[in-house]
Scaffold this motif. Structure first.
Motif, mmCIF file in Angstrom:
data_model
loop_
_atom_site.group_PDB
_atom_site.id
_atom_site.type_symbol
_atom_site.label_atom_id
_atom_site.label_comp_id
_atom_site.label_asym_id
_atom_site.label_seq_id
_atom_site.Cartn_x
_atom_site.Cartn_y
_atom_site.Cartn_z
ATOM 1 N N ASP A 203 0.835 -1.211 0.000
ATOM 2 C CA ASP A 203 0.000 0.000 0.000
ATOM 3 C C ASP A 203 0.867 1.257 0.000
ATOM 4 O OD1 ASP A 203 -2.566 -1.143 -0.091
ATOM 5 O OD2 ASP A 203 -2.551 -1.529 2.059
ATOM 6 N N MET A 204 2.004 1.203 0.680
ATOM 7 C CA MET A 204 2.917 2.339 0.684
ATOM 8 C C MET A 204 3.371 2.663 -0.738
ATOM 9 S SD MET A 204 4.580 4.453 2.742
ATOM 10 C CE MET A 204 5.640 5.787 2.144
ATOM 11 N N VAL A 205 3.831 1.666 -1.456
ATOM 12 C CA VAL A 205 4.304 1.867 -2.821
ATOM 13 C C VAL A 205 3.163 2.292 -3.730
ATOM 14 C CG1 VAL A 205 5.237 0.669 -4.843
ATOM 15 C CG2 VAL A 205 6.286 0.348 -2.602
ATOM 16 N N ASN A 206 2.021 1.645 -3.598
ATOM 17 C CA ASN A 206 0.884 1.999 -4.454
ATOM 18 C C ASN A 206 0.384 3.412 -4.185
ATOM 19 O OD1 ASN A 206 0.865 -0.463 -5.794
ATOM 20 N ND2 ASN A 206 -0.551 -1.402 -4.345
ATOM 21 N N SER A 225 -2.589 2.978 7.247
ATOM 22 C CA SER A 225 -3.834 2.232 7.088
ATOM 23 C C SER A 225 -5.002 3.023 7.676
ATOM 24 C CB SER A 225 -3.714 0.889 7.810
ATOM 25 O OG SER A 225 -4.985 0.359 8.115
ATOM 26 N N PRO A 226 -6.208 2.802 7.174
ATOM 27 C CA PRO A 226 -7.372 3.478 7.760
ATOM 28 C C PRO A 226 -7.651 3.082 9.209
ATOM 29 C CG PRO A 226 -7.905 2.592 5.589
ATOM 30 C CD PRO A 226 -6.572 2.024 5.978
ATOM 31 N N LEU A 277 -5.953 10.783 1.326
ATOM 32 C CA LEU A 277 -5.791 9.720 0.337
ATOM 33 C C LEU A 277 -7.128 9.086 -0.018
ATOM 34 C CD1 LEU A 277 -2.637 7.535 1.153
ATOM 35 C CD2 LEU A 277 -3.147 8.720 -0.991
ATOM 36 N N GLU A 278 -7.907 8.762 1.003
ATOM 37 C CA GLU A 278 -9.204 8.122 0.749
ATOM 38 C C GLU A 278 -10.166 9.087 0.068
ATOM 39 O OE1 GLU A 278 -9.920 4.434 3.519
ATOM 40 O OE2 GLU A 278 -10.214 6.283 4.650
ATOM 41 N N PHE A 284 -7.024 0.968 -0.392
ATOM 42 C CA PHE A 284 -6.018 0.155 0.279
ATOM 43 C C PHE A 284 -6.256 -1.326 0.014
ATOM 44 C CE2 PHE A 284 -5.628 4.090 2.534
ATOM 45 C CZ PHE A 284 -4.310 4.135 2.981
ATOM 46 N N ARG A 285 -5.162 -2.041 -0.140
ATOM 47 C CA ARG A 285 -5.260 -3.496 -0.236
ATOM 48 C C ARG A 285 -5.373 -4.118 1.150
ATOM 49 N NH1 ARG A 285 -0.795 -7.548 -3.088
ATOM 50 N NH2 ARG A 285 -1.935 -9.500 -2.703
#
Length: 299
Positions: A203-206, A225-226, A277-278, A284-285
């Motif tokens: 998720d960091m890279v994406n 993360s959320p 971000l959201e 997020f994966r």
């Protein structure tokens, strides 16, 4: 895209570089150790060992700045604090100056920061507009961000990465946490109620790629993360997945004795959420800690 990366041989940089190359981007890495970087990154990556001879960054579409002295590896003596600052501030200032000196500057400058920007926030939910608690980590990150924002213009947008604990199978904070658990000595720090904002390396890279490719986005983003968890929850899950006990609580007094002022890194915390971000549509994966830990530890 033609992309310049600093910190390409670090935890995040290695995975990001690998992903960019797989997408046919051209990557140049700035490194103080070219031989080591060549082994880690491969022959497709062009290597620079200095910016001293550069007068601009013309020709690059993007700059991603991930370099910095590890913040938790040593006690925060006066000299170590200065080293932490200089390793971030001096390079970021130089990159911003080169961007500003460019005739055709990169269209985006993505620069590192950390959730430490907020300082210890207790139980409060922390979005990007939360006022900081002005401790050393705030001083470090606030100046770091300000130097990056000096590159912002009509032609260059700046995105700031306020990163939490990155979960990866190769190095980083998790590898240090796992060792005492494997020995049966794992457990929470202090009262265990402090929040740990975390993010899976994928998720960091994406998220970095998301910011790279979305031309309307700029400013600060919490890369977490959320669903942050408390330290005692993290410890319990880590013990469960490793099939090890997780009740060996480390008293706050012992942590302070061992770490000095830097104990705030484990005794304090931020209940940070990735609101911007959201809101921008990033998905997020890994939103829950257990599957994220299982994925990383199985690998």
């Amino acid at each position: 895209m033609k992309i310049l990366i600093t910190g390409a041989s670090g935890l995040i940089g290695r995975r990001l570089t690998e992903t960019l190359l797989s997408q046919s981007h051209q990557v140049t890495a700035l490194t103080r150790a070219p031989e080591r970087a060549a082994k880690l990154l491969g022959p497709q990556v062009q290597l620079w060992n200095t910016l001293a001879d550069k007068t601009s960054l013309d020709g690059f579409d993007a700059v991603i700045n991930l370099a910095g002295e590890p913040i938790a590896d040593k006690r925060w003596t006066k000299d170590q604090k200065q080293k932490l600052c200089d390793s971030r501030w001096q390079l970021t200032e130089k990159l911003a100056a080169l961007i500003n000196a460019s005739t055709n500057p990169p269209s985006v400058f993505i620069s590192g920061s950390a959730v430490g920007y907020y300082g210890d926030q207790g139980q409060a939910v922390v979005a990007e507009d939360e006022p900081p608690n002005k401790q050393f980590t705030w001083q470090l990150c606030a100046r770091w961000e300000a130097l990056a924002l000096a590159a912002e213009s009509e032609r260059t947008r700046v995105c700031l990465l306020r990163t939490g604990v990155v979960l990866s199978q190769k190095g980083g904070a998790l590898s240090k946490m796992v060792l005492p658990f494997r020995a049966g000595l794992g457990g929470p720090f202090g009262d265990g109620q402090q929040y740990m904002p975390w993010i899976h390396i994928d998720d960091m890279v994406n998220a970095i790629l998301f910011l790279l490719n979305h031309e309307t986005l700029n400013g600060a983003f919490n890369l977490v993360s959320p669903y942050p968890v408390r330290n005692d929850q993290f410890s319990a899950l880590l013990g469960e997945i490793l099939h090890r006990p997780s009740f060996m609580r480390v008293p706050a007094s012992v942590v302070r004795l061992l770490m000095g002022e830097s104990a705030i890194l484990v005794l304090g915390g931020q209940r940070a959420i990735p609101q911007r971000l959201e809101d921008a549509g990033f998905e997020f994966r890994y939103t829950e800690l257990k599957p994220a830990l299982e994925d990383v530890l199985e690998k």
